[in-house]
Design a protein around this motif. Structure first.
Motif, PDB file in Angstrom:
ATOM      1  N   ASP A 192     -11.986 -12.102  -4.076  1.00  0.00           N
ATOM      2  CA  ASP A 192     -13.216 -12.246  -4.851  1.00  0.00           C
ATOM      3  C   ASP A 192     -14.251 -13.124  -4.150  1.00  0.00           C
ATOM      4  OD1 ASP A 192     -12.272 -10.673  -7.014  1.00  0.00           O
ATOM      5  OD2 ASP A 192     -11.116 -12.385  -7.757  1.00  0.00           O
ATOM      6  N   ASN A 193     -13.994 -13.471  -2.897  1.00  0.00           N
ATOM      7  CA  ASN A 193     -14.925 -14.299  -2.128  1.00  0.00           C
ATOM      8  C   ASN A 193     -15.916 -13.400  -1.391  1.00  0.00           C
ATOM      9  OD1 ASN A 193     -16.272 -16.030  -0.394  1.00  0.00           O
ATOM     10  ND2 ASN A 193     -14.442 -17.175   0.186  1.00  0.00           N
ATOM     11  N   PRO A 194     -17.201 -13.427  -1.767  1.00  0.00           N
ATOM     12  CA  PRO A 194     -18.169 -12.524  -1.137  1.00  0.00           C
ATOM     13  C   PRO A 194     -18.394 -12.809   0.345  1.00  0.00           C
ATOM     14  CG  PRO A 194     -19.306 -14.152  -2.495  1.00  0.00           C
ATOM     15  CD  PRO A 194     -17.835 -14.312  -2.774  1.00  0.00           C
ATOM     16  N   LEU A 221       0.832  -1.204   0.000  1.00  0.00           N
ATOM     17  CA  LEU A 221       0.000   0.000   0.000  1.00  0.00           C
ATOM     18  C   LEU A 221       0.866   1.253   0.000  1.00  0.00           C
ATOM     19  CD1 LEU A 221      -2.836   1.361   0.343  1.00  0.00           C
ATOM     20  CD2 LEU A 221      -2.451   1.210   2.805  1.00  0.00           C
ATOM     21  N   LEU A 222       1.867   1.288   0.875  1.00  0.00           N
ATOM     22  CA  LEU A 222       2.750   2.454   0.940  1.00  0.00           C
ATOM     23  C   LEU A 222       3.606   2.581  -0.315  1.00  0.00           C
ATOM     24  CD1 LEU A 222       3.950   2.289   4.668  1.00  0.00           C
ATOM     25  CD2 LEU A 222       1.973   3.473   3.708  1.00  0.00           C
ATOM     26  N   HIS A 241      -7.872  -3.792  -3.646  1.00  0.00           N
ATOM     27  CA  HIS A 241      -7.511  -5.144  -4.092  1.00  0.00           C
ATOM     28  C   HIS A 241      -6.087  -5.228  -4.631  1.00  0.00           C
ATOM     29  CE1 HIS A 241     -11.892  -6.772  -4.662  1.00  0.00           C
ATOM     30  NE2 HIS A 241     -11.579  -6.538  -3.411  1.00  0.00           N
ATOM     31  N   GLU A 242      -5.627  -4.166  -5.292  1.00  0.00           N
ATOM     32  CA  GLU A 242      -4.337  -4.261  -5.973  1.00  0.00           C
ATOM     33  C   GLU A 242      -3.141  -4.311  -5.028  1.00  0.00           C
ATOM     34  OE1 GLU A 242      -5.602   0.156  -6.226  1.00  0.00           O
ATOM     35  OE2 GLU A 242      -6.540  -1.828  -6.384  1.00  0.00           O
ATOM     36  N   GLY A 265      -0.701 -12.494  -0.405  1.00  0.00           N
ATOM     37  CA  GLY A 265      -0.896 -13.775   0.257  1.00  0.00           C
ATOM     38  C   GLY A 265      -2.347 -14.213   0.282  1.00  0.00           C
ATOM     39  N   GLU A 266      -2.814 -14.659   1.456  1.00  0.00           N
ATOM     40  CA  GLU A 266      -4.175 -15.178   1.561  1.00  0.00           C
ATOM     41  C   GLU A 266      -5.228 -14.095   1.346  1.00  0.00           C
ATOM     42  OE1 GLU A 266      -5.802 -15.518   5.957  1.00  0.00           O
ATOM     43  OE2 GLU A 266      -3.888 -16.579   5.798  1.00  0.00           O
ATOM     44  N   PHE A 267      -4.884 -12.842   1.571  1.00  0.00           N
ATOM     45  CA  PHE A 267      -5.849 -11.768   1.319  1.00  0.00           C
ATOM     46  C   PHE A 267      -6.107 -11.619  -0.182  1.00  0.00           C
ATOM     47  CE2 PHE A 267      -3.482 -10.312   5.192  1.00  0.00           C
ATOM     48  CZ  PHE A 267      -4.451 -10.730   6.084  1.00  0.00           C
ATOM     49  N   GLU A 268      -5.071 -11.796  -0.979  1.00  0.00           N
ATOM     50  CA  GLU A 268      -5.234 -11.749  -2.427  1.00  0.00           C
ATOM     51  C   GLU A 268      -6.087 -12.924  -2.911  1.00  0.00           C
ATOM     52  OE1 GLU A 268      -2.496 -11.296  -6.461  1.00  0.00           O
ATOM     53  OE2 GLU A 268      -1.594 -12.035  -4.607  1.00  0.00           O
ATOM     54  N   LEU A 269      -5.890 -14.098  -2.307  1.00  0.00           N
ATOM     55  CA  LEU A 269      -6.656 -15.278  -2.713  1.00  0.00           C
ATOM     56  C   LEU A 269      -8.133 -15.127  -2.390  1.00  0.00           C
ATOM     57  CD1 LEU A 269      -4.203 -18.107  -1.526  1.00  0.00           C
ATOM     58  CD2 LEU A 269      -4.529 -17.256  -3.851  1.00  0.00           C
ATOM     59  N   ASN A 270      -8.451 -14.377  -1.330  1.00  0.00           N
ATOM     60  CA  ASN A 270      -9.842 -14.245  -0.883  1.00  0.00           C
ATOM     61  C   ASN A 270     -10.546 -12.999  -1.402  1.00  0.00           C
ATOM     62  OD1 ASN A 270      -9.910 -16.614   0.671  1.00  0.00           O
ATOM     63  ND2 ASN A 270      -8.976 -15.592   2.422  1.00  0.00           N
TER      64      ASN A 270
END
Length: 202
Positions: free
Chosen positions: A128-130, A12-13, A116-117, A121-126
């Protein structure tokens, strides 16, 4: 998971300030050693994770069922955990420190939900999970900011300006389970003689 959160905030930074990682270091350890005080050779942004606790305001016992053929998959709502960082800037010149700290403040305030960009890790994998809530961030909220004097005294250091930054993260400790689904409706017809009919409707 925590290392994925570190990498997400770092991204993010790097993307949104932006930060050139060859010119400014982004680090996560306790910000006191011989290389930091009093004048580090390379400007540093430090994000010290000092507190982890459950967010009781967002606690939920909801369950969700998704169809998988004749069976369903039941998933519990994740536990919301608050991860609190103290963000400080370390440089030879206090003017540079304050300038960069102000830029960080304005950047973080623009993103109450981490985009999203930058997810790793696991946050990227999830992403698109509503069923997985987004990562929400809080910057220098009075009720969520530690007392500066007590914070730095606990670290045996001098008082220093910093930003309190808290990210609320959905943590899923529960394993989804298979549950049977109602897939058909059965209607049974029964012949009733006239006497019973009159008795039931009378």
């Amino acid at each position: 998971m925590i290392q994925d959160l570190d990498e997400t905030i770092k991204e993010l930074l790097t993307q949104k300030v932006p930060i050139d990682n060859t010119q400014i270091e982004i680090r996560f350890e306790m910000p006191f050693d011989k290389d930091w005080e009093p004048k580090p050779q390379t400007p540093k942004i430090n994000l010290f994770l000092y507190d982890i606790r459950e967010n009781h305001e967002l606690r939920s016992n909801e369950r969700f069922v998704t169809r998988n053929g004749a069976m369903g998959i039941e998933t519990k709502d994740p536990v919301r955990m608050d991860f609190s960082y103290m963000i400080t800037v370390w440089s030879r010149d206090v003017n540079d420190e304050h300038r960069l700290l102000g830029t960080l403040l304005k950047t973080l305030l623009r993103y109450p939900i981490l985009p999203h960009e930058v997810l790793k890790g696991e946050f990227e994998l999830n992403k698109d999970n509503p069923l997985v809530p987004p990562l929400r961030a809080w910057v220098t909220q009075p009720e969520r900011t530690p007392n500066g004097w007590e914070f730095w005294t606990a670290l045996e250091g001098r008082l220093k300006a910093g930003l309190s930054y808290m990210v609320t993260v959905p943590v899923q400790p529960f394993t989804p389970i298979d549950v049977p689904l109602v897939t058909e409706k059965i209607i049974t017809w029964k012949k009733v003689d006239q006497k019973d009919w009159n008795k039931n409707v009378g």
